[in-house]
Design a protein around this motif. Sequence first.
Motif, short mmCIF file in Angstrom:
data_model
loop_
_atom_site.label_atom_id
_atom_site.label_comp_id
_atom_site.label_asym_id
_atom_site.label_seq_id
_atom_site.Cartn_x
_atom_site.Cartn_y
_atom_site.Cartn_z
N VAL A 68 0.88 -1.16 0.00
CA VAL A 68 0.00 0.00 0.00
C VAL A 68 0.92 1.21 0.00
N LEU A 69 0.78 2.07 -1.02
CA LEU A 69 1.60 3.28 -1.10
C LEU A 69 0.69 4.47 -0.85
N ILE A 70 1.04 5.26 0.14
CA ILE A 70 0.23 6.44 0.45
C ILE A 70 1.05 7.68 0.11
N THR A 71 0.57 8.44 -0.87
CA THR A 71 1.27 9.67 -1.25
C THR A 71 0.55 10.82 -0.59
N MET A 72 1.30 11.63 0.16
CA MET A 72 0.74 12.82 0.78
C MET A 72 1.41 14.04 0.16
N GLY A 73 1.10 15.21 0.66
CA GLY A 73 1.70 16.42 0.12
C GLY A 73 3.21 16.46 0.33
N LYS A 96 8.93 13.15 0.58
CA LYS A 96 8.52 13.06 -0.83
C LYS A 96 9.49 13.76 -1.77
N HIS B 156 -1.93 16.08 3.78
CA HIS B 156 -3.18 15.58 3.21
C HIS B 156 -2.87 14.38 2.32
N ILE B 157 -3.87 13.55 2.04
CA ILE B 157 -3.67 12.40 1.17
C ILE B 157 -3.71 12.86 -0.28
N GLU B 158 -2.69 12.51 -1.05
CA GLU B 158 -2.76 12.74 -2.49
C GLU B 158 -3.38 11.52 -3.15
N ASP B 159 -2.80 10.37 -2.86
CA ASP B 159 -3.45 9.14 -3.30
C ASP B 159 -2.98 7.95 -2.49
N ILE B 160 -3.73 6.87 -2.57
CA ILE B 160 -3.38 5.61 -1.91
C ILE B 160 -3.43 4.55 -3.01
#
Lengths: 117, 209
Positions: A68-73, A96, B156-160
């Motif tokens: 599971v990859l979670i990309t945030m700001g 990031k 904030h979440i950009e994507d999962i």
Amino acid sequence: MSTDIAATTEIAGFIGACLVDSESGLMLASEGGGKIDMEAAAALNTQVVKANLQAIETLGLNDGIEDVLITMGKQLHMIRPLEKAPGVFLYVALDKKQANLGMARMQVKKIEGGLSL
Amino acid sequence: MKLFQKMGAALPSAKKLVSGLLDESQPPVEEDQGGFGPPGGVLWTTPLDVLSDRPKAGLPTQSAINAPLPEPAPALPPDSPDRSEALERTGLLCTDIEATSEIGGFIGACLVDSGSGLVLAETGDGRIDMEAAAALNTQIVRAEHEVIEVLDLDDHIEDILITMGKQLHFIRPLEKSPGVFLYVALDKKQANLGMARMQVGRIESTLKM
């Protein structure tokens, strides 16, 4: 048995990493972390993993989580259950700006492959 | 009294504006009353000449104080199809997620309100129960929000991206309305993670709530 996750510190943008038992939410090993409370991160990400497992089960997908990859700001978080022990997952937090998602994913996979419980 | 009559006279034109938004046969009226309401003038607005009738300085006249408040524009039921159609025409709403079906390995997609876990729009071949997927993925989004909040990440979440043995799932909250997310399920064998991620990002940016 190997729970050595020190190699995660070599991943570009490394912030912190931990090995977590998703049954209990307890941490089995940790590296770095900085401002992130890794023990809290372990417990909280267990919730994410459980929500994922519930989705797979309820939707009848007959599948397992690879990652599971979670990309945030500002950060990238990766959750990778161990192939040999799906009840345990490796969690890695990266900055990031400095991280390369593709590279980091490969490195995490390689490190996970070396772990056994 | 003169002021009151003018306020009353402004009402029919406000109503005309609203009905113009709803009636297919009538083009939307682009009349601006010079008020502070949203474009399209759904809210009652004050004509400038009413303001100019006021005494230059001092308190408003007795008639202005006694004048009843203008009748608000009739509100439409939230589930009225006319309402969403009217909003789509004005460009305030776009829930068209059909473009997701062009992503390699497409199985299904839906737009979800993470406040309620309910589906706002869906498309797909029926292999995945989208109503259940919406509710279940809302749990994942909420768990992730808790991670961000409790760890004090100020982010904030950009994507999962969830990679499984046979499928790839994407969760992408809308940048313009973070309370809504786009969910896309793909067949892993046919999908390209990098391409799919870019396509999902592009489709998300066209959606408006």
